[in-house]
Design a protein around this motif. Structure first.
Motif, mmCIF file in Angstrom:
data_model
loop_
_atom_site.group_PDB
_atom_site.id
_atom_site.type_symbol
_atom_site.label_atom_id
_atom_site.label_comp_id
_atom_site.label_asym_id
_atom_site.label_seq_id
_atom_site.Cartn_x
_atom_site.Cartn_y
_atom_site.Cartn_z
ATOM 1 N N THR A 142 24.896 49.474 32.387
ATOM 2 C CA THR A 142 25.400 48.102 32.343
ATOM 3 C C THR A 142 26.675 47.972 33.164
ATOM 4 O O THR A 142 27.311 48.972 33.516
ATOM 5 C CB THR A 142 25.662 47.656 30.895
ATOM 6 O OG1 THR A 142 26.652 48.518 30.302
ATOM 7 C CG2 THR A 142 24.381 47.724 30.072
ATOM 8 N N GLY A 143 27.052 46.731 33.443
ATOM 9 C CA GLY A 143 28.240 46.476 34.232
ATOM 10 C C GLY A 143 29.530 46.745 33.468
ATOM 11 O O GLY A 143 29.542 46.855 32.237
ATOM 12 N N GLU B 261 26.154 38.851 31.023
ATOM 13 C CA GLU B 261 24.995 39.599 31.508
ATOM 14 C C GLU B 261 25.262 41.100 31.440
ATOM 15 O O GLU B 261 26.379 41.559 31.694
ATOM 16 C CB GLU B 261 24.678 39.216 32.948
ATOM 17 C CG GLU B 261 24.172 37.798 33.124
ATOM 18 C CD GLU B 261 23.779 37.526 34.565
ATOM 19 O OE1 GLU B 261 22.585 37.691 34.891
ATOM 20 O OE2 GLU B 261 24.665 37.148 35.348
ATOM 21 N N GLU C 141 23.926 43.176 33.510
ATOM 22 C CA GLU C 141 23.823 43.616 34.899
ATOM 23 C C GLU C 141 22.789 44.732 35.060
ATOM 24 O O GLU C 141 22.763 45.426 36.081
ATOM 25 C CB GLU C 141 25.190 44.052 35.450
ATOM 26 C CG GLU C 141 26.216 42.922 35.470
ATOM 27 C CD GLU C 141 27.542 43.356 36.056
ATOM 28 O OE1 GLU C 141 27.531 44.147 37.035
ATOM 29 O OE2 GLU C 141 28.581 42.910 35.551
ATOM 30 N N GLY D 141 20.283 41.742 32.842
ATOM 31 C CA GLY D 141 20.813 41.437 34.167
ATOM 32 C C GLY D 141 19.799 40.863 35.120
ATOM 33 O O GLY D 141 20.162 40.246 36.121
#
Length: 290
Positions: free
Chosen positions: A228-229, A215, A217, A190
């Motif tokens: 993570t996102g 990504e 993130e 990210g």
């Protein structure tokens, strides 16, 4: 995979390496080291090394006032490898087993230390690639990987470092040619951390030509799923097959057991080698099934 006390040395070396690379003055070097050592003293040793390394990195870049100190060196390696792309693709296409050659070539990228030394020997790399057939994987689940890809709809390929991202692209192009209906996603960090791949690197090598870029993130030099996102987490959960490149991804995802999760990496340190149950410097294509 939890932090081993031997990993502390790598964290300290990272601080020293950046200071030397950027020719930081003695006063600032001492300040960075004091803060890094203080952080490592109080760190949670129940975390993985990539998580601890993120904390070390955050201290370093804050003190330097530069959130991407390896930006130029990353560009250098990406450009050097890109100049070899057609040659590398030709080696894969002309081999007896293009999938296996592409896979080993991608792991070969993990063998090369794309550190901040700014040294690149094209002849050595070509020699390594020309001898791919002699490189034996001590753990070889590549046949299952290929069989699963043939029956899958989605592949999440989580990248590792600059430079070797070009070899990842070569392998992904081969996967795409053999399984044209497969939706392929390439995962990047990210934000910039050490020499790990980011969106900038993926765009530099035009990864979008063979995969959709996603990504994480998160700025960890690995994949800590809870950090993570949401989009990345959903992709990780729903992908039929996941290929995670490099030691950092192995360290951070080794405790995640699921069918279709494959690690491609070289065990470059005794701690990781011991955890994986292989000799140091072994290369692996390992499924992390339940």
């Amino acid at each position: 995979m939890k932090l081993n006390t031997k990993c502390i040395v790598c964290n300290i070396q990272q601080a020293i390496r950046i200071a030397e690379f950027l020719d930081v003055d003695d006063k600032n070097r001492e300040n960075i080291m004091r803060k890094v050592l203080g952080y490592l003293r109080d760190a949670d040793y129940g975390l993985s090394n990539p998580q601890i390394m993120k904390g070390t990195w955050d201290i370093i870049v804050e003190e330097l006032g530069n959130d991407n100190p390896y930006k130029d060196i990353k560009r250098f390696y990406n450009e050097e490898m890109l100049m070899m792309y057609n040659e590398l693709m030709g080696i894969v296409k002309s081999s007896k087993d293009s999938f296996q050659t592409g896979l080993k070539m991608a792991i070969t990228g993990n063998l090369i230390d794309f550190g901040p030394s700014h040294k690149f020997d094209r002849d050595i790399l070509i020699e390594m690639i020309n001898n791919l057939d002699s490189q034996n994987m001590v753990v070889d689940d590549s046949k299952k990987l290929k069989d699963m890809l043939a029956d899958s709809h989605t592949l999440l390929y989580i990248g590792d470092n600059c430079g070797e991202i070009v070899l990842d692209k070569v392998f992904i192009e081969q996967i795409k040619s053999e399984f044209p209906k497969l939706d392929i996603y390439f995962g990047v960090r990210g934000k910039a951390i050490i020499n790990d791949v980011t969106l900038e690197d993926a765009k530099m090598v035009k990864m979008e030509e063979v995969a959709s870029i996603i990504e994480s993130e998160d700025g960890t030099p690995g994949t800590i799923l809870e950090n993570t996102g949401e989009r990345f987490q959903k992709m990780f959960e729903s992908a039929d097959v996941i290929i995670a490149k490099g030691q950092g991804n192995y360290e951070s995802l080794s405790d995640v057991k699921r069918e279709g999760l494959f690690f491609l990496f070289m065990a470059k340190c005794p701690v990781v080698a011991g955890y994986a149950g292989v000799d140091e410097m072994s290369i692996l294509c390992m499924e992390n099934a339940k």
